[in-house]
Design a protein around this motif. Structure first.
Motif, PDB file in Angstrom:
ATOM      1  N   ARG A 264       0.821  -1.214   0.000  1.00 54.72           N
ATOM      2  CA  ARG A 264       0.000   0.000   0.000  1.00 54.72           C
ATOM      3  C   ARG A 264       0.858   1.269   0.000  1.00 54.72           C
ATOM      4  NH1 ARG A 264      -2.084   2.729   4.575  1.00 54.72           N
ATOM      5  NH2 ARG A 264      -1.267   1.013   5.851  1.00 54.72           N
ATOM      6  N   LYS A 265       0.438   2.246  -0.766  1.00 56.43           N
ATOM      7  CA  LYS A 265       1.112   3.541  -0.777  1.00 56.43           C
ATOM      8  C   LYS A 265       0.693   4.331   0.455  1.00 56.43           C
ATOM      9  CE  LYS A 265       2.047   7.509  -3.790  1.00 56.43           C
ATOM     10  NZ  LYS A 265       1.725   8.143  -5.103  1.00 56.43           N
TER      11      LYS A 265
ATOM     12  N   LYS B 293      -3.143   9.869   2.357  1.00 55.09           N
ATOM     13  CA  LYS B 293      -4.413  10.017   1.646  1.00 55.09           C
ATOM     14  C   LYS B 293      -5.282   8.778   1.861  1.00 55.09           C
ATOM     15  CE  LYS B 293      -2.523  13.023  -1.947  1.00 55.09           C
ATOM     16  NZ  LYS B 293      -2.327  13.225  -3.404  1.00 55.09           N
TER      17      LYS B 293
ATOM     18  N   ARG C 162      -7.376   6.064   0.545  1.00 54.09           N
ATOM     19  CA  ARG C 162      -7.696   5.318  -0.664  1.00 54.09           C
ATOM     20  C   ARG C 162      -8.290   3.938  -0.348  1.00 54.09           C
ATOM     21  NH1 ARG C 162      -2.445   7.247  -1.742  1.00 54.09           N
ATOM     22  NH2 ARG C 162      -2.310   8.758  -3.468  1.00 54.09           N
ATOM     23  N   HIS C 163      -8.119   3.503   0.882  1.00 49.39           N
ATOM     24  CA  HIS C 163      -8.455   2.129   1.263  1.00 49.39           C
ATOM     25  C   HIS C 163      -8.773   2.129   2.749  1.00 49.39           C
ATOM     26  CE1 HIS C 163      -7.583  -2.132   2.310  1.00 49.39           C
ATOM     27  NE2 HIS C 163      -7.938  -2.390   1.068  1.00 49.39           N
TER      28      HIS C 163
ATOM     29  N   ASP D 171      -6.154   2.923   5.278  1.00 50.15           N
ATOM     30  CA  ASP D 171      -5.749   4.313   5.509  1.00 50.15           C
ATOM     31  C   ASP D 171      -6.639   5.014   6.538  1.00 50.15           C
ATOM     32  OD1 ASP D 171      -3.774   4.167   3.436  1.00 50.15           O
ATOM     33  OD2 ASP D 171      -5.382   4.385   1.961  1.00 50.15           O
TER      34      ASP D 171
ATOM     35  N   PRO E  37      -7.683  -2.437  -3.315  1.00 57.39           N
ATOM     36  CA  PRO E  37      -9.041  -2.010  -3.674  1.00 57.39           C
ATOM     37  C   PRO E  37      -9.584  -2.698  -4.928  1.00 57.39           C
ATOM     38  CG  PRO E  37      -7.668  -0.118  -3.147  1.00 57.39           C
ATOM     39  CD  PRO E  37      -6.758  -1.299  -3.193  1.00 57.39           C
TER      40      PRO E  37
END
Length: 374
Positions: free
Chosen positions: A227-228, A232, A234-235, A238, A292
């Protein structure tokens, strides 16, 4: 290549040792770019993937699977010739990796029949044996699966389905019979049909099955390793709730393979007719460890319960959720031993219910809160 050693010798015999080394050389020659191959030992039955050295070690300790006479999972065709493996197989041939997904079904069956190996051995034999001598399109098990799909898709009654089986049996060459799975008997409908029917599909074997595939096992750690992390949203990984759980339950968060699940349910009328008084409630689990793009794919959405009856379960839904809750409590409190095919190791798998997804009426049933009226 002489293969008499499979049936005439056993681990420790010189002939057997020479034979398994010839097999390993053959498998590596046809492996292509794959690093792990199906292990044909008596315990793995080509359903678990391992490195060549591990396969050699397994075969040195455990007998070679005697039902594996054509080495199709290691590059050999039905004619006995080899071809470089690409990881795909003929959708209609004996390998059946396509629409009916027999390989996946057999992997699940292996988990279910651990306590009854004889049943699994019989199913494995039907999975590999042609429907009749010389048949290259169907195995005995694949034709049964297609027939049951036909029955379900066209709403055939048990009596008409039995007639079809008898017809097929008459069409087959002599000395060939359908597997025992096809022995469907006629029966009379009994009085006193229960008001509701519950189907529970145990979740623990399914989760263990996911980790038995190296690619799936790797994807299930995406939330931690792929995961980045730039702040932010996004998932679900996070979210503040995810971080709160990490902080509160250190031991659970430490094992990145532990599962975080969403439970989703709602009622529907399967007959599509408002005048028909009937209600079916599927209960689906979603795994948020995945990226995702995969979380909501049908392959990874697990149907765990099906509650069916003339009326919706209402506030009594907790009674029907009991077997699922029992397994979820086991996964949260103690965990279960599972094999990670990606890391090639056993580990203690735990899981938690991260959130629920439903509309407000279903939320009221699940939570016990009042969500409508005064």
């Amino acid at each position: 290549m002489d293969r008499s050693w499979i049936s005439t010798s056993k681990p420790g015999d010189p002939q057997y040792e020479v034979g398994i080394r010839e097999f390993i050389n053959f498998a590596m020659k046809n492996a292509g770019d794959r690093s792990k191959l199906p292990c044909p030992c008596f315990k793995c039955h080509n359903f678990l993937y391992r490195l060549p050295d591990e396969i050699l070690s397994h075969l040195s300790k455990t007998a070679f699977d005697r039902t594996y006479t054509i080495w199709k999972w290691h590059g050999e065709t039905n004619e006995g010739t080899s071809t470089t493996a690409k990881g795909t197989h003929d959708d209609e041939g004996l390998n059946h990796n396509g629409g009916n997904r027999l390989e996946d079904m057999m992997r699940v069956a292996q988990d279910q029949f651990n306590e009854n190996p004889t049943t699994f051995e019989r199913m494995l034999s039907d999975y590999e044996k042609p429907l009749y001598q010389g048949c290259k399109k169907y195995t005995r098990l694949s034709v049964v699966l297609r027939l049951y799909n036909l029955k379900a898709g066209h709403g055939l009654t048990d009596s008409s389905f039995t007639d079809i089986l008898e017809l097929i049996k008459d069409m087959l060459p002599d000395e060939n019979v359908l597997p025992r799975l096809c022995n469907v008997s006629r029966y009379k409908k009994k009085e006193g049909v229960p008001a509701k029917v519950l189907w529970y599909f145990p979740i623990i074997p399914k989760f263990k099955h996911l980790f038995s595939h190296a690619s799936n096992a790797e994807k299930l750690t995406w939330h931690s390793e792929g995961r980045k992390k730039d702040g932010k949203l996004r998932h679900s990984a996070d979210s503040p709730q995810w971080r709160f759980i990490d902080a509160k339950f250190h031991e659970f968060a430490k094992e990145k393979r532990n599962l975080r699940l969403a439970l989703s349910t709602d009622g529907m009328n399967p007959f599509g007719n408002l005048s028909s008084s009937y209600s079916t409630w599927p209960v689906v689990l979603v795994t948020y460890n995945l990226p995702p793009s995969l979380c909501m794919k049908r392959k990874y959405m697990m149907l765990s319960l099906l509650i069916s009856g003339p009326k919706q379960p209402g506030n009594d839904i907790d009674v029907y959720l009991a077997p699922l809750i029992d397994d979820l409590m086991t996964l949260w409190e103690k965990g279960v031993e599972a094999f990670d095919a990606h890391r090639n190791e056993m580990f203690n798998l735990r899981a938690m219910l991260f959130c629920t997804i439903q509309d407000y009426p279903a939320y009221g049933n699940l939570s016990g809160y009042t969500v409508k009226g005064c």
